[in-house]
Design an enzyme around this catalytic site. Structure first.
Site, PDB file in Angstrom:
ATOM      1  N   LYS A 280      42.654  -3.796  -3.439  1.00 35.04           N
ATOM      2  CA  LYS A 280      41.332  -3.484  -2.891  1.00 35.04           C
ATOM      3  C   LYS A 280      40.384  -4.630  -3.242  1.00 35.04           C
ATOM      4  CE  LYS A 280      38.342   0.521  -2.288  1.00 35.04           C
ATOM      5  NZ  LYS A 280      38.221   1.971  -2.319  1.00 35.04           N
ATOM      6  N   GLU A 363      37.596  18.955  -0.486  1.00 36.82           N
ATOM      7  CA  GLU A 363      36.350  19.719  -0.520  1.00 36.82           C
ATOM      8  C   GLU A 363      36.585  21.225  -0.509  1.00 36.82           C
ATOM      9  OE1 GLU A 363      36.886  17.057   1.397  1.00 36.82           O
ATOM     10  OE2 GLU A 363      35.412  15.593   0.695  1.00 36.82           O
ATOM     11  N   ARG A 391      33.594  20.454   5.587  1.00 38.26           N
ATOM     12  CA  ARG A 391      35.013  20.718   5.369  1.00 38.26           C
ATOM     13  C   ARG A 391      35.253  22.020   4.600  1.00 38.26           C
ATOM     14  NH1 ARG A 391      38.779  16.153   5.305  1.00 38.26           N
ATOM     15  NH2 ARG A 391      38.476  15.333   7.392  1.00 38.26           N
TER      16      ARG A 391
HETATM   17  C1  LIG Z   1      36.295  14.359   3.840  1.00 37.60           C
HETATM   18  C2  LIG Z   1      35.803  13.139   3.128  1.00 37.60           C
HETATM   19  N1  LIG Z   1      35.536  13.207   1.810  1.00 37.60           N
HETATM   20  C3  LIG Z   1      35.099  12.112   1.164  1.00 37.60           C
HETATM   21  C4  LIG Z   1      34.914  10.947   1.826  1.00 37.60           C
HETATM   22  C5  LIG Z   1      34.343   9.738   1.110  1.00 37.60           C
HETATM   23  N2  LIG Z   1      35.311   8.674   1.021  1.00 37.60           N
HETATM   24  C6  LIG Z   1      35.345   7.661   1.901  1.00 37.60           C
HETATM   25  S1  LIG Z   1      36.522   6.548   1.589  1.00 37.60           S
HETATM   26  C7  LIG Z   1      37.024   7.411   0.240  1.00 37.60           C
HETATM   27  C8  LIG Z   1      38.173   6.886  -0.570  1.00 37.60           C
HETATM   28  C9  LIG Z   1      39.396   6.777   0.262  1.00 37.60           C
HETATM   29  O1  LIG Z   1      40.396   6.190  -0.482  1.00 37.60           O
HETATM   30  P1  LIG Z   1      41.597   5.517   0.279  1.00 37.60           P
HETATM   31  O2  LIG Z   1      42.050   6.378   1.390  1.00 37.60           O
HETATM   32  O3  LIG Z   1      42.614   5.161  -0.733  1.00 37.60           O
HETATM   33  O4  LIG Z   1      40.959   4.226   0.948  1.00 37.60           O
HETATM   34  P2  LIG Z   1      40.488   2.875   0.226  1.00 37.60           P
HETATM   35  O5  LIG Z   1      39.005   2.954   0.168  1.00 37.60           O
HETATM   36  O6  LIG Z   1      41.131   2.799  -1.094  1.00 37.60           O
HETATM   37  O7  LIG Z   1      40.940   1.815   1.147  1.00 37.60           O
HETATM   38  C10 LIG Z   1      36.265   8.546   0.048  1.00 37.60           C
HETATM   39  C11 LIG Z   1      36.414   9.502  -1.059  1.00 37.60           C
HETATM   40  C12 LIG Z   1      35.189  10.926   3.205  1.00 37.60           C
HETATM   41  N3  LIG Z   1      34.976   9.845   3.955  1.00 37.60           N
HETATM   42  N4  LIG Z   1      35.644  12.026   3.815  1.00 37.60           N
END
Ligand SMILES: Cc1ncc(C[n+]2csc(CCOP(=O)(O)OP(=O)(O)O)c2C)c(N)n1
Ligand SMILES: CC(=O)[C@@H](O)[C@H](O)COP(=O)(O)O
Ligand SMILES: [Mg+2]
Length: 623
Positions: A280, A363, A391
């Site tokens: 990342k 959630e 959600r």
């Molecule tokens: C339903 C929901 N909950 C929380 C989020 C906030 N959120 C956006 S990206 C993320 C982390 C995602 O991690 P990953 O899939 O590993 O992607 P990375 O950022 O590591 O590339 C979160 C918690 C979201 N977009 N949607």
């Protein structure tokens, strides 16, 4: 000329030599870093996905194949390469391009995203539709390791076998969610990163792919892959158990590896998950060192603006209140669904590690878990962004409110959120929350009320919701003296005449500004009322105030349908009162990305709009 500048179409990528393709990745990173440091956006996730996206576009054709991103915050390189390089510097701005995939923005964005963990379900749907329609394109679902651990994604994985279709799943594993990802499955994935049998499988696939005869021989080879998978997999693999072939882990920054395995996946006829390891923030040292800080960054501050001492954000003000309460009451616990950073709960987690729970992107589970904690005798505060509460509405109703559990749902980012745009606004919590029997709902206009509302919520035997917006929390708005919160009373902040301005939470400063402007313009001063409670409403006070005014204007940062204004309008109508009544709230539309100020203006949350409503009243009374 740069390689990026020479690309007219993503198809040009196919003619690039491996060296050129890898140089292009460097240029893409520079472009992303330049724009995002200026405009703000999801820097670290997008930097980590560059090679995977270049590989995908060299092996798949988004005019035919379907590429579906998860959350969509990692897709900047995809936007640039699919015809949006020239507008990339408008990223996340009003009238510019969105920070997330949008099918109305590009025919190559096959599914709109923003909320996580939808790519596998949408991908399966696309794949099944392809089969039923007798089509033959590929469907690729691109998902992060954080998003994969969400219930929706797991439901889709479970459905793969019975859907009986081919889906290519790209798992982009950078070991991070926004914070470190959490939970048993996260650890299971971490073990796969290093398990020697998977490395052997990878070696097998790579070796055989290189010598794979074109066309003929693929079926025999795939049979061997299957046998080999069976032979090397010890212990059993979660995905294989679900009847999804697991390939990996591969280096997600090695274009040669990526392309080799993607080429094989194209020719494979079964659902397959390809596990790529990525970093990342790759290519920008500060983001590599602190992926959480650079997950999402704000736009560069305007140097011409005076630097004012920053007020605390609403989220950190909430964290302060919770820490104070937790110090006094051992039953208080705080929860988040993967948003510890955004909800500013770090200090709570540090001070009360055993009473802090990050449940991951989950959630629904967050609220039912909170219900269980409350049923078990604790006083849980579930912090959640208003948009993500969507959600978990079922859990709010069935598991919390219907059973009367004393859970406090702290609804962050309620209202218009700015640059993330339509997928992230919190505009539905009031309309839905109002309809839930037994749920107390409050909205503080400042930190004084925030503290009072939490104090009060902790005394309740049942559930409550406290909503607050994205941004800074004013310490005091309007009079400091206010009715005891336990009375459930609204407050009249300014006693005026003719027009009654009603609001709550974020709209109160606007109403006070409009009132001041009236004074400045020599217009009669309107009255200003802060509802404070959205449920139950303080009807007694409202009836008194309404009966002494000719015009009532309610201003709410939420959708008009189902708003408090709607209830007030119905109430006024049943009483047969002859009053000019108007609701200023968000119309029946999705509000695109931009600054919060631009979005506010577009929704009519401005002094000018309020004045245009107040003036006619004054004019009609003029001699
Ligand atoms: C339903 C929901 N909950 C929380 C989020 C906030 N959120 C956006 S990206 C993320 C982390 C995602 O991690 P990953 O899939 O590993 O992607 P990375 O950022 O590591 O590339 C979160 C918690 C979201 N977009 N949607
Ligand atoms: C992509 C996503 O869902 C989050 O990263 C979100 O953009 C965070 O928003 P805040 O900046 O308001 O915390
Ligand atoms: Mg991740």
């Amino acid at each position: 000329m740069s390689l990026l500048g020479a690309i007219r179409d993503y198809r040009d990528l196919r003619a690039f030599s491996p060296e050129e393709a890898s140089a292009l990745c460097g240029e893409l990173r520079e472009r992303i870093i330049d724009v995002v440091l200026d405009r703000g956006g999801h820097l670290a996730s997008s930097l980590g996905a560059v090679e995977l996206i270049v590989g995908l576009l060299r092996l798949f054709d988004p005019a035919e194949d379907r590429i579906i991103f998860d959350v969509g915050h990692q897709a900047y390189a995809y936007k640039i390469l699919t015809g949006r390089d020239d507008v990339f510097n408008t990223l996340r701005t009003w009238g510019g391009i969105s920070g997330f995939p949008k099918h109305r923005e590009s025919p190559f964005d096959h599914f709109d995203v923003g909320h996580s963990s939808t790519s596998l379900s949408a991908g399966l749907g696309y794949a099944k539709a392809r089969d039923i329609r007798g089509e033959s394109h590929e469907v690729v679902a691109f998902i992060g390791d954080g998003a994969l651990l969400n219930g929706l994604a797991l439901e889709a994985l479970n459905n793969v076998k019975s859907a009986d279709t081919k889906l290519i799943i790209i798992l982009n594993d950078n070991e991070w969610s926004i914070n470190r990802k959490v939970g048993g499955l996260a650890e299971c994935l971490a073990r796969m990163r290093s398990h020697s049998s998977y490395r052997r499988l990878k070696a097998f696939i790579k070796e055989h792919c290189r010598n794979l005869p074109k066309g003929e021989g693929i079926e025999a080879f795939l049979g061997r892959v299957k046998d080999h998978v069976k032979a090397v997999l010890q212990p059993s693999n979660f995905f294989e158990e679900l009847d999804i072939s697991y390939w990996g882990p591969f280096d997600g920054h090695d274009l040669e590896d990526i392309e080799t395995v993607l080429a094989l996946a194209r020719r494979y006829d079964r659902p397959v998950l390809i596990h790529f390891l990525t970093e990342k923030g790759r290519g920008y040292r500060p983001a590599e060192e602190n992926p959480t800080k650079f997950h999402g960054i704000s736009c560069r501050p305007d140097p011409s603006l005076p630097k004012e001492p920053p007020l605390p954000s609403w989220s950190s003000a909430v964290c302060d209140v919770l820490r104070e309460r937790a110090a006094a009451d051992p039953r208080v616990v705080a929860l988040t669904a993967a948003m510890m950073e955004g909800s500013k709960l770090n200090a709570f987690a540090r001070d009360f590690p055993d009473r802090f729970f990050d449940v991951g992107i989950a959630e629904g589970h967050l609220l039912t878990f909170a219900a269980g904690l409350a049923a078990g005798g604790l006083r849980p505060v579930a912090t959640i962004y208003a948009t993500f509460l969507q959600r978990a509405m079922d859990q709010l109703v069935e598991d919390i409110a219907m059973q009367g559990h004393p859970v406090i749902v702290a609804v962050d980012r309620a209202g218009l959120v700015g640059e993330d745009g339509e997928t992230h606004h919190g505009l539905l919590d009031v309309c839905w929350g109002r309809a839930v029997p037994g749920l107390a709902m409050m909205a503080p206009r400042d930190v004084i009320d925030l503290q009072a509302m939490f104090d009060y919520a902790f005394t309740l035997a049942g559930p409550s919701m406290i909503r607050y917006p994205r941004g800074c929390a004013p310490l005091v708005v309007g009079p400091e003296i206010r009715p005891d919160i336990a009375s459930g009373r609204a407050q009249c902040l300014v006693e005026g005449e003719e027009t009654l301005l009603i609001g709550y939470g974020s709209t109160i400063p606007l109403l006070l500004e409009a009132q001041q402007r009236c004074l400045f313009l020599g217009l009669p001063s309107p009255s200003v009322v802060d509802l404070r409670f959205l449920k139950p409403l303080d009807w007694t006070s409202l009836d008194d105030w309404i009966s002494t005014h000719r015009r009532v204007l309610i201003v709410e940062e939420g959708y008009a349908a189902g708003s408090i204004g709607e209830a007030l309008g119905a109430h006024i109508a049943t009483q047969g009162l002859s009053i000019d009544f108007k609701v200023i709230a968000v119309a029946d539309a999705y509000i695109p990305q931009g600054t919060q100020e631009e979005q506010w203006k577009s929704c009519g949350f401005s002094v000018e709009t309020l004045l245009s409503q107040i003036r006619p009243c004054h004019v009609s009374t003029a001699p």
